[in-house]
Design a protein around this motif. Structure first.
Motif, PDB file in Angstrom:
ATOM      1  N   ALA A  71     -68.403  81.536  85.094  1.00 37.04           N
ATOM      2  CA  ALA A  71     -68.063  81.840  83.695  1.00 37.04           C
ATOM      3  C   ALA A  71     -66.927  80.949  83.243  1.00 37.04           C
ATOM      4  O   ALA A  71     -66.328  80.224  84.039  1.00 37.04           O
ATOM      5  CB  ALA A  71     -67.631  83.290  83.548  1.00 37.04           C
ATOM      6  N   HIS A  72     -66.614  81.052  81.976  1.00 32.77           N
ATOM      7  CA  HIS A  72     -65.412  80.440  81.439  1.00 32.77           C
ATOM      8  C   HIS A  72     -64.208  81.211  82.007  1.00 32.77           C
ATOM      9  O   HIS A  72     -64.346  82.342  82.470  1.00 32.77           O
ATOM     10  CB  HIS A  72     -65.432  80.541  79.908  1.00 32.77           C
ATOM     11  N   ILE A  73     -63.052  80.585  81.970  1.00 31.77           N
ATOM     12  CA  ILE A  73     -61.841  81.225  82.504  1.00 31.77           C
ATOM     13  C   ILE A  73     -61.599  82.577  81.825  1.00 31.77           C
ATOM     14  O   ILE A  73     -61.842  82.725  80.626  1.00 31.77           O
ATOM     15  CB  ILE A  73     -60.614  80.282  82.347  1.00 31.77           C
ATOM     16  N   ASP A  74     -61.196  83.550  82.634  1.00 31.45           N
ATOM     17  CA  ASP A  74     -60.813  84.880  82.148  1.00 31.45           C
ATOM     18  C   ASP A  74     -61.951  85.751  81.623  1.00 31.45           C
ATOM     19  O   ASP A  74     -61.685  86.771  81.002  1.00 31.45           O
ATOM     20  CB  ASP A  74     -59.762  84.778  81.016  1.00 31.45           C
ATOM     21  N   HIS A  75     -63.182  85.364  81.841  1.00 27.96           N
ATOM     22  CA  HIS A  75     -64.253  86.201  81.320  1.00 27.96           C
ATOM     23  C   HIS A  75     -64.532  87.408  82.217  1.00 27.96           C
ATOM     24  O   HIS A  75     -65.366  88.240  81.912  1.00 27.96           O
ATOM     25  CB  HIS A  75     -65.520  85.375  81.069  1.00 27.96           C
ATOM     26  N   GLY A  76     -63.810  87.487  83.342  1.00 25.73           N
ATOM     27  CA  GLY A  76     -63.880  88.727  84.136  1.00 25.73           C
ATOM     28  C   GLY A  76     -64.643  88.627  85.447  1.00 25.73           C
ATOM     29  O   GLY A  76     -65.080  89.639  85.988  1.00 25.73           O
ATOM     30  N   LYS A  77     -64.764  87.430  85.997  1.00 23.59           N
ATOM     31  CA  LYS A  77     -65.515  87.232  87.247  1.00 23.59           C
ATOM     32  C   LYS A  77     -64.910  88.023  88.398  1.00 23.59           C
ATOM     33  O   LYS A  77     -65.599  88.760  89.102  1.00 23.59           O
ATOM     34  CB  LYS A  77     -65.537  85.732  87.633  1.00 23.59           C
ATOM     35  N   ASP A  80     -67.145  84.478  94.310  1.00 20.77           N
ATOM     36  CA  ASP A  80     -66.386  84.500  93.051  1.00 20.77           C
ATOM     37  C   ASP A  80     -65.846  83.082  92.854  1.00 20.77           C
ATOM     38  O   ASP A  80     -65.357  82.466  93.799  1.00 20.77           O
ATOM     39  CB  ASP A  80     -65.240  85.508  93.164  1.00 20.77           C
ATOM     40  N   THR A  81     -65.945  82.558  91.652  1.00 22.82           N
ATOM     41  CA  THR A  81     -65.518  81.175  91.413  1.00 22.82           C
ATOM     42  C   THR A  81     -64.409  81.136  90.368  1.00 22.82           C
ATOM     43  O   THR A  81     -64.233  82.084  89.616  1.00 22.82           O
ATOM     44  CB  THR A  81     -66.701  80.318  90.896  1.00 22.82           C
ATOM     45  N   PRO A  82     -63.674  80.026  90.313  1.00 23.87           N
ATOM     46  CA  PRO A  82     -62.657  79.896  89.263  1.00 23.87           C
ATOM     47  C   PRO A  82     -63.287  79.463  87.937  1.00 23.87           C
ATOM     48  O   PRO A  82     -64.379  78.899  87.929  1.00 23.87           O
ATOM     49  CB  PRO A  82     -61.731  78.797  89.781  1.00 23.87           C
ATOM     50  N   GLY A  83     -62.571  79.698  86.851  1.00 30.57           N
ATOM     51  CA  GLY A  83     -63.090  79.305  85.548  1.00 30.57           C
ATOM     52  C   GLY A  83     -62.371  78.101  84.940  1.00 30.57           C
ATOM     53  O   GLY A  83     -62.879  77.462  84.029  1.00 30.57           O
ATOM     54  N   HIS A  84     -61.175  77.798  85.465  1.00 26.88           N
ATOM     55  CA  HIS A  84     -60.400  76.701  84.867  1.00 26.88           C
ATOM     56  C   HIS A  84     -61.051  75.343  85.119  1.00 26.88           C
ATOM     57  O   HIS A  84     -61.563  75.091  86.205  1.00 26.88           O
ATOM     58  CB  HIS A  84     -58.990  76.710  85.459  1.00 26.88           C
ATOM     59  N   VAL A  85     -61.016  74.476  84.089  1.00 28.83           N
ATOM     60  CA  VAL A  85     -61.645  73.149  84.176  1.00 28.83           C
ATOM     61  C   VAL A  85     -61.263  72.403  85.450  1.00 28.83           C
ATOM     62  O   VAL A  85     -62.092  71.722  86.042  1.00 28.83           O
ATOM     63  CB  VAL A  85     -61.179  72.193  83.040  1.00 28.83           C
ATOM     64  N   ASP A 109     -66.517  97.337  76.990  1.00 34.66           N
ATOM     65  CA  ASP A 109     -65.652  98.474  76.659  1.00 34.66           C
ATOM     66  C   ASP A 109     -64.643  98.130  75.579  1.00 34.66           C
ATOM     67  O   ASP A 109     -64.042  99.001  74.969  1.00 34.66           O
ATOM     68  CB  ASP A 109     -64.910  98.916  77.916  1.00 34.66           C
ATOM     69  N   MET A 110     -64.446  96.846  75.324  1.00 39.43           N
ATOM     70  CA  MET A 110     -63.380  96.474  74.392  1.00 39.43           C
ATOM     71  C   MET A 110     -63.823  96.687  72.950  1.00 39.43           C
ATOM     72  O   MET A 110     -64.955  96.399  72.597  1.00 39.43           O
ATOM     73  CB  MET A 110     -62.959  95.021  74.615  1.00 39.43           C
ATOM     74  N   PRO A 111     -62.892  97.188  72.109  1.00 36.97           N
ATOM     75  CA  PRO A 111     -63.256  97.446  70.710  1.00 36.97           C
ATOM     76  C   PRO A 111     -63.768  96.187  70.018  1.00 36.97           C
ATOM     77  O   PRO A 111     -64.646  96.256  69.171  1.00 36.97           O
ATOM     78  CB  PRO A 111     -61.940  97.899  70.080  1.00 36.97           C
ATOM     79  N   VAL A 159     -72.257  94.883  80.772  1.00 36.53           N
ATOM     80  CA  VAL A 159     -71.419  95.586  81.739  1.00 36.53           C
ATOM     81  C   VAL A 159     -69.960  95.603  81.284  1.00 36.53           C
ATOM     82  O   VAL A 159     -69.573  94.867  80.375  1.00 36.53           O
ATOM     83  CB  VAL A 159     -71.474  94.925  83.148  1.00 36.53           C
ATOM     84  N   SER A 160     -69.214  96.446  81.943  1.00 35.03           N
ATOM     85  CA  SER A 160     -67.765  96.338  81.849  1.00 35.03           C
ATOM     86  C   SER A 160     -67.241  96.326  83.273  1.00 35.03           C
ATOM     87  O   SER A 160     -67.304  97.340  83.970  1.00 35.03           O
ATOM     88  CB  SER A 160     -67.175  97.518  81.070  1.00 35.03           C
ATOM     89  N   GLY A 161     -66.787  95.179  83.674  1.00 34.63           N
ATOM     90  CA  GLY A 161     -66.273  95.055  85.036  1.00 34.63           C
ATOM     91  C   GLY A 161     -65.063  95.947  85.227  1.00 34.63           C
ATOM     92  O   GLY A 161     -64.860  96.541  86.280  1.00 34.63           O
TER      93      GLY A 161
HETATM   94  N1  LIG Z   1     -61.272  95.409  78.836  1.00 32.76           N
HETATM   95  C1  LIG Z   1     -61.792  94.711  79.833  1.00 32.76           C
HETATM   96  N2  LIG Z   1     -61.033  93.775  80.428  1.00 32.76           N
HETATM   97  C2  LIG Z   1     -61.565  93.069  81.447  1.00 32.76           C
HETATM   98  C3  LIG Z   1     -62.869  93.283  81.897  1.00 32.76           C
HETATM   99  N3  LIG Z   1     -63.114  92.424  82.928  1.00 32.76           N
HETATM  100  C4  LIG Z   1     -61.964  91.720  83.104  1.00 32.76           C
HETATM  101  N4  LIG Z   1     -61.035  92.093  82.214  1.00 32.76           N
HETATM  102  C5  LIG Z   1     -59.673  91.572  82.082  1.00 32.76           C
HETATM  103  O1  LIG Z   1     -59.743  90.193  81.781  1.00 32.76           O
HETATM  104  C6  LIG Z   1     -58.711  89.480  82.442  1.00 32.76           C
HETATM  105  C7  LIG Z   1     -59.300  88.376  83.322  1.00 32.76           C
HETATM  106  O2  LIG Z   1     -60.052  88.973  84.354  1.00 32.76           O
HETATM  107  P1  LIG Z   1     -60.410  88.203  85.695  1.00 32.76           P
HETATM  108  O3  LIG Z   1     -61.349  89.080  86.429  1.00 32.76           O
HETATM  109  O4  LIG Z   1     -59.205  87.735  86.396  1.00 32.76           O
HETATM  110  O5  LIG Z   1     -61.154  86.944  85.061  1.00 32.76           O
HETATM  111  P2  LIG Z   1     -61.776  85.688  85.826  1.00 32.76           P
HETATM  112  O6  LIG Z   1     -63.013  85.347  85.123  1.00 32.76           O
HETATM  113  O7  LIG Z   1     -61.888  86.002  87.275  1.00 32.76           O
HETATM  114  O8  LIG Z   1     -60.698  84.580  85.553  1.00 32.76           O
HETATM  115  P3  LIG Z   1     -60.549  83.161  86.313  1.00 32.76           P
HETATM  116  O9  LIG Z   1     -60.859  83.424  87.739  1.00 32.76           O
HETATM  117  O10 LIG Z   1     -59.148  82.721  86.110  1.00 32.76           O
HETATM  118  O11 LIG Z   1     -61.499  82.239  85.673  1.00 32.76           O
HETATM  119  C8  LIG Z   1     -57.959  90.518  83.244  1.00 32.76           C
HETATM  120  O12 LIG Z   1     -56.837  90.910  82.495  1.00 32.76           O
HETATM  121  C9  LIG Z   1     -58.932  91.668  83.373  1.00 32.76           C
HETATM  122  O13 LIG Z   1     -58.286  92.919  83.519  1.00 32.76           O
HETATM  123  C10 LIG Z   1     -63.658  94.293  81.238  1.00 32.76           C
HETATM  124  O14 LIG Z   1     -64.799  94.562  81.558  1.00 32.76           O
HETATM  125  N5  LIG Z   1     -63.059  94.959  80.228  1.00 32.76           N
END
Ligand SMILES: Nc1nc2c(ncn2[C@@H]2O[C@H](COP(=O)(O)OP(=O)(O)OP(=O)(O)O)[C@@H](O)[C@H]2O)c(=O)[nH]1
Ligand code: SF4
Ligand SMILES: [Mg+2]
Lengths: 387, 606
Positions: free
Chosen positions: B14-20, B80-85, B137-139, B164-166
């Motif tokens: 995924a892109h960075i921070d998308h919740g992997k 699980d993989t990183p998202g940063h370029v 789950d996010m508004p 899903v909501s991780g």
């Molecule tokens: N509300 C909500 N927040 C989420 C969810 N999944 C992840 N987050 C939040 O999003 C942020 C990034 O989550 P990570 O799981 O670290 O994301 P990542 O894709 O692994 O990020 P990188 O490994 O850096 O690419 C964290 O603050 C999580 O708590 C979700 O399903 N719902």
């Protein structure tokens, strides 16, 4: 056991002042109705007696009555204190009394003329009224000078003066004016030191809230450099980082501190020190709490053992502050098993600050101003582990 | 014995921070790999730097058991993989050990730059791609929009994408089932000769080199003699097993498995990520394709703080390289700093991570020189030399012209930030190439800009300018003519080679001023005055001085002051930064880093 035991010293902390100076964080309370300084004196007597008995002391090499302001004590109490202490002195004992010039009066002068006190330490700090006001220092420059004149007219006791720099409003000019007027009084000894802004002091609060302002670094540096110059030009020798003396007027009491010898500290907040076995030192700290002290003068404190690298470092740190410096042989004798070679190697890195001749390492003139640099290196080498 | 048909190898991309990593937590939790009590956020981000920065840096494999609705138990090997370029190389390695990929899309952000580029990488390897919409789950979640983007921008089936909501654990069971059903089982044969791909490795102080492999054919188990195909070195396998947060021994690894082996490998450099492992007695003829070549874009030298520690640093670099195949390095030397290594990195974040790992994991005190891109320098004689090190910069009179690397930067951003982002790119010498509305809210902009200008702080500025909403991806597209100058830094009149930089000539004076200013701020006062100068071809373009050391605060030190004074000095010692003598001047590590960092107020001054 090596003999020729050095006699111990005594420090007495009198925890009262007439008025608190803004920069001061020493433990002292304002003397006011209800302070009961006589209770303090009773407690002090108990602590002294216990100390004498416990340590089997006949008399002291030096006694220093400081504080606070011992000169602020009601005269009959100060007199009583002198009588008590005189029991443990001989003619050879150096007995110093701290005096705030504003406390000088006929009673004090007559006490001095008949007591065993043979060294006075007079706290002038600054003769600039603007500075004195900013620091909450009691009395004007004029009053200070009048009082000191009165004192010098009546007594021949050798005296020392305390002058500070780096105080609010204190320019280099202000410092040099104070110094030249002080020199006219011809003291035998001068302690000249920089303000340390103690976080708990009133001044620190005023500075932090920008009500007061400290002089610039350039100003304090200039104050220092000019004064150093003046004092050296007037026959003073800098025998310790912030102490200057005319020939033969060194303070023996302070020298015991710098040699980490045995001294007992009496009164609230006083600190004592005693070499014990294996190069360790027992440091005793009395609580900075007058009520507690009066309730239980012999149990109002804690002990700490200074050992290992801490002991070695303290020893070196203090010795290097003095002109005659550090004697590695004496150190090795005091603290067995020092990493001698490593220490010398660390010190040899700073030829402009420290000069090494045989077992003796002493600070250069410049080194006295920059001691923290080699001290840091010594600390690092001590903590590197392995000899 | 487990069944290859009941194995699934997949990665989460995924892109960075998308919740992997958060999604990976739910997988770990549901399969009861750890006690509920021991569960942490982002379990697989186990390096200190990952936890501190809240991002994944290393791909991390873990093997889970899952009993599906059909009553059968499956082995799921998830990566699980990183998202940063900067860490896309990690993604590519993960992909080559899998048959499928979960492509996560944050329902509040939609498809972003790395969503696209990671998907292409998975496609190239013919992975089965399952788009999954996360953070429902996010508004602010906009599921219909996410479905639309998956269909239109990725060309996948957005309508059937699972939601899903991780974080809250919603839709996880359905996802487990979908993985079992949609991701194909591996196809290898245990009875064929051993073919395994080394996709990672690491060094364990007690057990030595631990090699991470994906077995395609055959079996690997203790007692087997294996051969590493890149240099034909042979070793006897001592241990095999799988990743379950820690290493768990297993009799053998067979075709389709992901796991590790240990073989008493003494020569750390024998192990190459991307290499093929085969049986020494029954080898396969040709190696697996391996990985695409690493193309570093940022170069910098690493020196030991104390020149005597070069040998230690060398060992540390070798061990780090085991675990970071994208790090390239070669021996280097400097007049000021002695022996060290010239290194190539995939980006500035990669550079920082390498620096931190060397310091923390390998306890090295190091200095890094100013990062540089690699320039093509055309000489009068018609020859071209590639230069990434200021020390190799030829005499300017021999230079005909110079070219520098350009990138194509793709930026996806909400419309609100367009103006500021364009200004940022133009400031970095960017030229806008296209502008596309993806929908009413988002645009895609493409710029061509010199790589050198995005190295330092572009990513951070992009994020702050867009409050984190803009996403960025880039590729190097080739070289374009530029004007280059070598900026020398002189300390007390002597040039310090390790501080020199290659800079865009029109910016050279400005840069020289900033470097001097920053150096001055970072240098501690010494016993004498220090002059810092910046020069271009012998002409001083900027100067600063560091005043001499200030003397101590000359305070009294009597009986009550002694312990306090000692403790104060000890505290100061802790705060003292590590120093490096360059000539007779002490430079801190910060001094070297100060040269690189742009400061906040630099922009405001412009
Ligand atoms: N509300 C909500 N927040 C989420 C969810 N999944 C992840 N987050 C939040 O999003 C942020 C990034 O989550 P990570 O799981 O670290 O994301 P990542 O894709 O692994 O990020 P990188 O490994 O850096 O690419 C964290 O603050 C999580 O708590 C979700 O399903 N719902
Ligand atoms: S400086 Fe001396 S007189 Fe002033 S408050 Fe402190 S102890 Fe009292
Ligand atoms: Mg992650």
């Amino acid at each position: 056991m090596p003999e020729s035991r050095v006699l111990p010293s005594l420090y007495v902390h009198v925890p009262f002042c007439i008025q608190r100076c803004a920069y001061c964080d020493y433990f002292s309370t304002v003397l006011e109705p209800g302070s009961y300084p006589e209770k303090f004196l009773t407690s002090l007597r108990q602590e002294l007696e216990a100390t004498i008995i416990q340590n089997d002391i006949s008399h002291f090499d030096t006694i220093y009555i400081g504080g606070g302001s011992p000169s602020a004590l009601p005269i009959e109490l100060l007199d009583e204190l002198c009588i008590i202490l005189a029991n443990f002195s001989t003619v050879q004992t150096e007995v110093s009394l701290e005096i705030n010039p504003l406390d000088i009066n006929a009673d004090l002068l007559s006490l001095l003329s008949s007591s065993f006190i043979n060294r006075l330490s007079i706290g002038i700090q600054s003769l600039d009224d603007k500075v004195r006001v900013a620091c909450g220092r009691r009395g004007s420059a004029g009053q200070v000078l009048d009082s000191v004149d009165k004192l010098l007219g009546c007594t021949k006791i050798p005296w020392s003066v305390d002058v500070m720099y780096g105080l609010p409003h204190q320019t280099a000019k202000s410092v040099s004016d104070t110094i030249s007027r002080v020199l006219e009084l011809q003291p035998g000894h001068i302690s000249f030191y920089e303000l340390i802004l103690e976080p708990a002091s009133r001044l620190a609060v005023a500075i932090n809230s920008r009500i007061q302002q400290l002089p610039s670094q350039d100003d304090t540096d200039a104050s220092w450099t000019e004064t150093l110059h003046t004092l050296q030009g007037s026959g003073f020798q800098r025998y310790e980082v912030s102490n200057f003396t005319q020939v033969g007027q060194n303070c023996r009491h302070n020298q015991h501190y710098w040699d980490l010898d045995t001294w007992y500290g009496l009164g609230p907040s006083a600190v004592g020190n005693k070499p014990i076995v294996d190069g360790k030192y027992l440091r005793h700290y009395n609580d900075p709490d007058l009520d507690n002290y009066c309730r239980n003068p012999t149990k109002a404190g804690i002990d700490e053992t200074i050992e290992g690298n801490d002991a070695i470092f303290e020893y070196i740190m203090l010795a290097l502050r003095t002109r005659h410096g550090l004697d590695m042989d004496r150190l090795a004798q005091q603290i067995p098993g020092i990493p001698r070679r490593k220490l010398i190697a660390a010190m040899a890195d700073f030829p402009q600050f420290l000069q090494i001749s045989g077992a003796c390492i002493s600070p250069t003139e410049l080194g006295m101003d920059f001691l923290n640099v080699p001290l840091q290196a010594i600390l690092t080498s001590l903590h590197e582990g392995g000899h | 014995m487990h069944d290859i048909l009941r194995t699934r190898n997949f990665c989460i991309i995924a892109h960075i921070d998308h919740g992997k990593s958060t999604l990976a937590d739910r997988f770990i939790e549901r399969s009861k790999l750890v006690d509920a009590r021991k569960m942490q956020h982002q379990m697989l981000d186990n390096m200190d730097i990952e936890r501190e920065r809240g991002i994944t840096i290393k791909s991390q494999a873990v093997s889970l058991q899952y009993t599906a609705n059909d009553g059968l138990t499956y082995t799921l090997n998830l990566v699980d993989t990183p998202g940063h370029v900067d860490f896309s190389y990690e993604v590519s390695r993960a992909i080559s050990s899998c048959e499928g990929a979960i492509l996560l899309v944050d329902a509040t952000q939609g498809v972003e730059a790395q969503t696209l580029s990671n998907m292409y990488m998975a496609l190239e390897h013919n992975l089965e791609i399952m788009p999954v919409i996360n953070k429902i789950d996010m508004p602010a979640a906009d599921i219909p929009e996410a479905r639309h983007q998956i269909s239109h921008e990725l060309g996948l089936d957005g309508d059937t994408a699972l939601c899903v909501s991780g974080k809250m654990g919603l839709g996880i069971d359905e996802l487990f089932e979908a993985i079992v059903h949609s991701i194909p089982a591996p196809t290898g044969r245990p009875d064929k000769p051993l073919t395994a791909l080394i996709f990672d490795s690491h060094y364990d102080p007690y057990r030595g080199v631990i090699v991470h492999i994906r077995v395609f054919d055959g079996v690997i188990k203790p007692g087997l003699r294996i051969r590493l195909m890149n240099n034909n070195s042979e070793y006897l396998v001592e241990d095999t097993g799988v990743f379950k947060l820690s290493l768990v021994q297993q009799e053998a690894l067979t075709a389709g498995d992901v796991g590790y082996f240990i073989a008493g490998i003494k020569t750390v450099s024998d192990v190459r990520v991307g290499d093929t492992v085969t049986g020494a007695d029954n080898p396969v003829a040709s190696a697996l394709p391996g990985f695409r070549e690493v193309k570093p874009v940022v170069f910098s030298s690493i020196y030991p703080m104390d020149t005597a520690d070069y040998a230690d640093l060398k060992v540390a670099m070798e061990k780090l390289k085991l675990n970071d195949a994208s790090l390239l390095y070669d021996k280097d030397s400097s007049a000021a700093l002695g022996f060290g290594f010239r290194c190539g990195f995939l980006g500035m974040l990669h550079l920082e991570v390498v620096q931190e790992r060397l310091e923390r994991e390998y306890d090295q005190a190091i200095i890094m020189t100013a990062p540089s891109v690699s320039y093509h320098i055309f000489l009068n004689k018609g020859e071209m030399v590639v230069v990434d090190n200021p020390a190799d910069y030829p005499d300017p009179s021999f230079i005909e012209h110079v070219e520098e690397p350009y990138i194509k930067a793709q930026i996806i951003t909400p419309v609100a930030y367009i103006g500021n982002l364009i200004a940022l790119c133009v400031n970095k010498r960017g030229v806008q190439k296209s502008f596309n509305h993806l929908d009413e809210k988002r645009v895609e902009m493409v710029f061509e800009m010199p790589l050198a200008d995005v190295l330092f702080d572009f990513y951070d500025k992009l994020k702050s300018t867009s409050r984190g909403y803009a996403s960025f991806d880039y590729e190097v597209i080739g070289y374009q003519p530029t004007e280059l100058a070598k900026l020398d830094i002189l300390i007390n009149g002597k040039p310090v080679d390790a501080l020199a930089q290659l800079v865009y000539r029109p910016n050279a004076q400005d840069r020289g001023r900033k470097v001097c200013d920053r150096l001055q701020g970072s240098m501690s006062r010494q016993q004498f005055k220090i002059a810092i100068q910046a020069a271009i071809g012998g002409t001083i373009v900027a100067r600063e001085t560091v005043n001499a050391l200030r003397k101590d605060v000359l305070a009294k030190c009597y009986g009550g002051d002694i312990s306090r004074k000692r403790k104060l000095l000890e505290k100061q010692k802790e705060g003292k930064k590590r120093m490096k003598m360059v000539g007779d001047v002490e430079l801190t590590q910060e001094s070297f880093m100060a040269v690189l960092r742009e400061r906040e107020d630099d922009d405001k001054q412009r």
